[in-house]
Design a protein around this motif. Structure first.
Motif, PDB file in Angstrom:
ATOM      1  N   UNK A  98       0.833  -1.199   0.000  1.00 27.51           N
ATOM      2  CA  UNK A  98       0.000   0.000   0.000  1.00 27.51           C
ATOM      3  C   UNK A  98       0.868   1.251   0.000  1.00 27.51           C
ATOM      4  N   UNK A  99       1.944   1.244   0.788  1.00 24.71           N
ATOM      5  CA  UNK A  99       2.806   2.428   0.829  1.00 24.71           C
ATOM      6  C   UNK A  99       3.452   2.660  -0.525  1.00 24.71           C
ATOM      7  N   UNK A 100       3.776   1.582  -1.254  1.00 25.00           N
ATOM      8  CA  UNK A 100       4.311   1.741  -2.595  1.00 25.00           C
ATOM      9  C   UNK A 100       3.260   2.311  -3.536  1.00 25.00           C
ATOM     10  N   UNK A 101       1.987   1.929  -3.307  1.00 23.31           N
ATOM     11  CA  UNK A 101       0.919   2.411  -4.178  1.00 23.31           C
ATOM     12  C   UNK A 101       0.796   3.925  -4.121  1.00 23.31           C
ATOM     13  N   UNK A 102       1.261   4.516  -3.031  1.00 15.53           N
ATOM     14  CA  UNK A 102       1.176   5.971  -2.895  1.00 15.53           C
ATOM     15  C   UNK A 102       2.300   6.681  -3.652  1.00 15.53           C
ATOM     16  N   UNK A 103       3.206   5.904  -4.201  1.00 19.10           N
ATOM     17  CA  UNK A 103       4.303   6.511  -4.955  1.00 19.10           C
ATOM     18  C   UNK A 103       3.746   7.251  -6.168  1.00 19.10           C
ATOM     19  N   UNK A 104       4.061   8.529  -6.273  1.00 23.77           N
ATOM     20  CA  UNK A 104       3.561   9.346  -7.382  1.00 23.77           C
ATOM     21  C   UNK A 104       4.565   9.277  -8.517  1.00 23.77           C
ATOM     22  N   UNK A 105       4.170   8.635  -9.600  1.00 21.40           N
ATOM     23  CA  UNK A 105       5.083   8.411 -10.698  1.00 21.40           C
ATOM     24  C   UNK A 105       5.280   9.669 -11.536  1.00 21.40           C
ATOM     25  N   UNK A 106       6.346   9.651 -12.314  1.00 22.25           N
ATOM     26  CA  UNK A 106       6.652  10.791 -13.171  1.00 22.25           C
ATOM     27  C   UNK A 106       5.487  11.119 -14.094  1.00 22.25           C
ATOM     28  N   UNK A 107       4.878  10.077 -14.655  1.00 17.78           N
ATOM     29  CA  UNK A 107       3.767  10.312 -15.575  1.00 17.78           C
ATOM     30  C   UNK A 107       2.590  10.966 -14.866  1.00 17.78           C
ATOM     31  N   UNK A 108       2.361  10.579 -13.612  1.00 17.56           N
ATOM     32  CA  UNK A 108       1.278  11.198 -12.845  1.00 17.56           C
ATOM     33  C   UNK A 108       1.538  12.692 -12.671  1.00 17.56           C
ATOM     34  N   UNK A 109       2.780  13.007 -12.299  1.00 20.38           N
ATOM     35  CA  UNK A 109       3.100  14.409 -12.057  1.00 20.38           C
ATOM     36  C   UNK A 109       3.040  15.211 -13.357  1.00 20.38           C
ATOM     37  N   UNK A 110       3.536  14.605 -14.458  1.00 21.93           N
ATOM     38  CA  UNK A 110       3.543  15.324 -15.732  1.00 21.93           C
ATOM     39  C   UNK A 110       2.132  15.548 -16.262  1.00 21.93           C
ATOM     40  N   UNK A 111       1.208  14.651 -15.882  1.00 19.41           N
ATOM     41  CA  UNK A 111      -0.136  14.723 -16.444  1.00 19.41           C
ATOM     42  C   UNK A 111      -1.121  15.528 -15.600  1.00 19.41           C
ATOM     43  N   UNK A 112      -0.699  16.045 -14.461  1.00 19.47           N
ATOM     44  CA  UNK A 112      -1.628  16.719 -13.546  1.00 19.47           C
ATOM     45  C   UNK A 112      -2.362  17.886 -14.195  1.00 19.47           C
ATOM     46  N   UNK A 113      -1.667  18.652 -15.015  1.00 20.80           N
ATOM     47  CA  UNK A 113      -2.268  19.842 -15.621  1.00 20.80           C
ATOM     48  C   UNK A 113      -2.954  19.544 -16.943  1.00 20.80           C
ATOM     49  N   UNK A 114      -2.895  18.272 -17.367  1.00 19.62           N
ATOM     50  CA  UNK A 114      -3.386  17.944 -18.709  1.00 19.62           C
ATOM     51  C   UNK A 114      -4.862  18.279 -18.898  1.00 19.62           C
ATOM     52  N   UNK A 115      -5.721  17.803 -18.019  1.00 19.42           N
ATOM     53  CA  UNK A 115      -7.175  17.945 -18.216  1.00 19.42           C
ATOM     54  C   UNK A 115      -7.615  19.404 -18.275  1.00 19.42           C
ATOM     55  N   UNK A 116      -7.292  20.239 -17.286  1.00 17.38           N
ATOM     56  CA  UNK A 116      -7.753  21.629 -17.388  1.00 17.38           C
ATOM     57  C   UNK A 116      -7.182  22.367 -18.591  1.00 17.38           C
ATOM     58  N   UNK A 117      -5.932  22.103 -18.944  1.00 16.45           N
ATOM     59  CA  UNK A 117      -5.335  22.811 -20.089  1.00 16.45           C
ATOM     60  C   UNK A 117      -6.023  22.411 -21.390  1.00 16.45           C
ATOM     61  N   UNK A 118      -6.214  21.098 -21.590  1.00 12.67           N
ATOM     62  CA  UNK A 118      -6.821  20.629 -22.839  1.00 12.67           C
ATOM     63  C   UNK A 118      -8.260  21.106 -22.966  1.00 12.67           C
ATOM     64  N   UNK A 119      -9.028  20.986 -21.892  1.00  7.88           N
ATOM     65  CA  UNK A 119     -10.422  21.453 -21.952  1.00  7.88           C
ATOM     66  C   UNK A 119     -10.478  22.953 -22.228  1.00  7.88           C
ATOM     67  N   UNK A 120      -9.619  23.702 -21.599  1.00  7.85           N
ATOM     68  CA  UNK A 120      -9.618  25.158 -21.812  1.00  7.85           C
ATOM     69  C   UNK A 120      -9.253  25.491 -23.248  1.00  7.85           C
ATOM     70  N   UNK A 121      -8.223  24.820 -23.794  1.00  6.71           N
ATOM     71  CA  UNK A 121      -7.819  25.073 -25.176  1.00  6.71           C
ATOM     72  C   UNK A 121      -8.931  24.746 -26.156  1.00  6.71           C
ATOM     73  N   UNK A 122      -9.577  23.570 -25.956  1.00  7.34           N
ATOM     74  CA  UNK A 122     -10.652  23.172 -26.870  1.00  7.34           C
ATOM     75  C   UNK A 122     -11.831  24.134 -26.779  1.00  7.34           C
ATOM     76  N   UNK A 123     -12.180  24.546 -25.560  1.00  7.68           N
ATOM     77  CA  UNK A 123     -13.303  25.480 -25.397  1.00  7.68           C
ATOM     78  C   UNK A 123     -12.989  26.839 -26.009  1.00  7.68           C
ATOM     79  N   UNK A 124     -11.786  27.332 -25.789  1.00 11.80           N
ATOM     80  CA  UNK A 124     -11.401  28.624 -26.365  1.00 11.80           C
ATOM     81  C   UNK A 124     -11.365  28.563 -27.886  1.00 11.80           C
ATOM     82  N   UNK A 125     -10.896  27.406 -28.412  1.00 14.93           N
ATOM     83  CA  UNK A 125     -10.881  27.238 -29.872  1.00 14.93           C
ATOM     84  C   UNK A 125     -12.291  27.273 -30.438  1.00 14.93           C
ATOM     85  N   UNK A 126     -13.211  26.571 -29.783  1.00 10.79           N
ATOM     86  CA  UNK A 126     -14.603  26.546 -30.239  1.00 10.79           C
ATOM     87  C   UNK A 126     -15.214  27.943 -30.206  1.00 10.79           C
TER      88      UNK A 126
END
Length: 728
Positions: A351-379
């Motif tokens: 379980x303690x290992x499961x809490x390990x925050x991987x590089x991909x997790x950290x790199x992807x944190x801003x993905x959803x708000x940025x992509x949604x904002x870009x698509x909405x602004x484009x529309x």
């Protein structure tokens, strides 16, 4: 949650058992183990545990991400289990009581679903691309009717394929939206829906510009990344299951009238008298009442030497009775015995290992708000510029597709697969998806002694100092025994005759007749002699009328142990020795290898405490071990390694398994892991550069959804090719 740690498909057993039947009582509290569906990352753990602890009755909620198993403790009535399970469902994580006997494995079920979805998406993509090539090459020559027919055939292939292959993303996105949060599957699902919806509109009403191929291509590449990551994590839950399998299923209870009654081990209570025959496992922690014998005690100490069992001696669950019949008194039930505690320790470590925050997790944190904002602004922007919805929607879809995280989803799994393949060729089996990443960060290496730094079997070290006559006499007795020291003597002497009328005293030694002379071979205590003061194990040969002869034994260092320790030191790692053996032999081994810090006589809980102290000091710890008693420590370390000859439980709890029992392969694992981390960082850099170029073009209307899908695929191929460099 991220595209890499995708939400698992909800798994619900066919039987919806009443949870109150599974509730246990302990110290005035209710305890229940649940199988939770849909948890996939550290954020899921936090959401589940925090959500449950909002209930004032809940004392503890601990989720093991690898197994999907939630340990829940609360005050009050057992009936509260229904409310707590309903609360889990309300926050998006269905749960059912954990049934150890259940045959189905949620991880394997989900893996098969992903494989089927990938196959369907790949089939649809291949066929639709053929139709698309025909349409592209026939521009100006193909009739409008034929082009419309091609699009309609594409629709017949893609729509059902996308509906099936996209289920892992659609279900996850729906669960997230239903519970008022978003994850990375939301923009993916939105892109697929919009691309398919716009294509259907274009096929039957609009201008005939369709993007079916873009939709299935997107799904295919994302499913590859998801499957690769899940496949590498598939064995993470084997350790606890293996430990549970080691627990005795039944026990022989001695009734007051002397009769023997076979009962399930879970029904044993403290105070019961139990009969242990040779070959039986101890079902619960107990104390010897009658009989003398020897047991395999490696579960507790990790040492190969058998443990003497005499009246009053304490035995632990999971120990194996080697020879004599014993009557023991239970001092705990099964859930409160040592093996159950080791299982809980292993799960806590996972379980303690499961809490390990991987590089991909950290790199992807801003993905959803940025992509949604870009698509909405484009529309909105294109609606304001042109006043027409069609080009605005097309450009917004292009933004969603071109920024879809295929490169991000493949950046880590592609490197993991290539690195795992290289290590496999070098004799190292990688068992955990993020083990390479954790291994790349270690600064402390902790070794077990017996079976890890040493070969795990005693050898006679003073054969040259013992007369051939004494060696032959001892061997004649030793050839009749399975005791480790007896086998060492038999190996040193080779094939030969045996003594007559040999009897073996459990915990003592062997006695027999050779040419009418009484000969005994065993421990100093049994023979009434004084033990030696050096770090060697010993046995004594006693012959009527002759001086006793001492035989010294030593567990030999592995040939590569010195260079392995030296190699880790050269790479700046701190080297520590933890062992359950006595202080003298542990210090002796540490001195031979140049290990400055060594701890002896440690039980499994003690090893975990040492590791936790190191981690509290900010150290990144790698544990190398092989015994059953090492399994909790292996699970508790930041990353762990076991030998191929190790106990199956230790292998299951480890991230790496060294094939061929070559200890120096641990250094190889560290070197390749650091190389893998560099490739992952390069892949993230490539993904960032790709988005910096592609996103402005998509927002500016220079990219159609089809070109966006091709560009997205090209970025995925690029990161895969970069990962392949690691294979050299």
């Amino acid at each position: 949650m991220t595209a890499i740690d995708a939400t698992h498909t909800a798994y619900m057993p066919s039987s919806h058992a009443d949870p109150t039947a599974f509730v246990r009582r302990a110290d005035g509290l209710c305890e229940l183990d649940l199988m939770v569906s849909g948890a996939s990352c550290a954020a899921c753990i936090a959401r589940i545990e925090t959500g449950l602890r909002e209930d004032e009755r809940v004392e503890n909620a601990r989720l093991n991400l690898s197994t999907g198993r939630l340990a829940l403790t609360w005050r009050g009535e057992a009936e509260a289990a229904r409310e707590l399970i309903n609360k889990l469902g309300a926050i998006g994580y269905p749960a059912t009581p954990y049934e150890p006997e259940a045959d189905s494995d949620p991880q394997m079920v989900e893996e098969k679903r992903l494989l089927r979805a990938m196959a369907v998406a790949g089939f649809a993509m291949a066929n639709v691309m053929l139709l698309s090539v025909a349409v592209w090459s026939g521009v100006g020559e193909m009739s409008a009717a034929m082009e419309s027919l091609m699009h309609r055939i594409s629709a017949l292939i893609v729509l059902p394929a996308a509906a099936y292959a996209g289920q892992p993303f659609f279900r996850s996105a729906w669960q997230a939206l239903k519970h008022r949060h978003v994850n990375m599957d939301v923009p993916i699902s939105l892109a697929v829906f919009l691309a398919c919806g716009l294509s259907v509109y274009e096929t039957f009403i609009g201008h005939g510009d369709t993007y079916y191929d873009a939709a299935v291509m997107l799904l295919f590449f994302l499913l590859i990344g998801r499957f690769l990551d899940m496949r590498l994590r598939a064995k993470a839950s084997q350790a606890a299951r293996g430990l549970a399998a080691m627990q005795a299923a039944s026990a022989n209870r001695v009734l007051p009238d002397g009769r023997i009654e076979a009962i399930p081990a879970r029904e044993v209570v403290a105070g019961d008298h139990l009969l242990l025959a040779a070959g039986d496992r101890v079902p619960v922690d107990a104390r010897v009442v009658e009989g003398e014998g020897e047991l395999d005690g490696s579960l507790v100490t990790g040492e190969t030497a058998p443990v003497a069992a005499t009246p009053g001696a304490r035995l632990f669950s999971g120990m194996l009775n080697l020879d004599a019949k014993l009557v023991v008194e239970a001092i705990a039930d099964r859930d409160n015995s040592l093996l159950s505690e080791i299982t809980r320790l292993v799960e806590a470590g996972e379980q303690s290992r499961s809490r390990y925050v991987r590089l991909a997790d950290r790199a992807a944190k801003l993905y959803v708000p940025i992509v949604h904002s870009l698509a909405a602004l484009t529309l909105v922007g294109w609606l304001l510029i042109l006043g027409e919805p069609r080009p605005a929607i097309i450009n917004a879809i292009a933004v969603l597709i071109i920024t879809c995280p295929c490169a991000l989803a493949l950046a880590v799994p592609a490197v993991q697969v290539v690195a795992s393949g290289r290590l496999y060729r070098d004799g190292v089996l990688v068992k955990s998806g993020d083990a390479l990443e954790r291994m790349a960060n270690i600064d402390t290496i902790v070794f077990d002694k017996t079976g890890t730094l040493t070969e795990g079997r005693p050898r006679l070290v003073d054969a040259g100092e013992i007369s051939s006559e004494a060696l032959d006499l001892a061997a004649r007795l030793a050839r009749t025994s399975r005791h480790p020291l007896s086998r060492a003597v038999a190996d040193a002497a080779g094939m030969g005759e045996t003594a007559d009328r040999v009897t073996e005293t459990p915990g003592g030694g062997l006695q027999g007749q050779v040419d009418g002379v009484s000969v005994r071979f065993g421990s100093a205590r049994w023979l009434g002699l004084e033990s030696g003061a050096d770090p060697h194990s010993e046995a004594w040969l006693w012959v009527d009328g002759q001086e006793p002869v001492r035989f010294r034994f030593e567990d030999q260092l592995r040939a590569e142990a010195r260079r392995t320790v030296k190699a880790f030191k050269q790479r700046g790692c701190r080297v520590i020795l933890l062992s359950g053996d006595r202080k003298i032999p542990v210090d002796h081994i540490a001195g031979q290898l140049g290990i400055e810090l060594a701890f002896s006589e440690l039980k499994p809980q003690d090893k975990i405490a040492k590791l936790q102290d190191m981690k509290a000091d900010g150290l990144k710890v790698c544990m190398v071990g092989d015994g059953i008693n090492d399994a909790p420590a292996l699970a508790a370390a930041d990353v762990s390694i076991s030998m191929a000859s190790a106990a199956e439980i230790s292998q299951a709890a480890s991230d790496f398994v060294l094939q061929g029992d070559r200890l120096d392969k641990a250094v190889t694992a560290a070197i390749v892991s650091r190389g893998a981390k560099s490739r992952v960082m390069e892949n993230f850099g490539l993904a960032v550069v790709y988005n910096m170029i592609a996103v402005p073009l998509a927002v500016g209307g220079f990219v159609t959804p089809l070109i966006a899908a091709i560009a997205m695929s090209a970025s995925s191929i690029l990161v895969t090719l970069n990962a392949l460099r690691l294979a050299r």
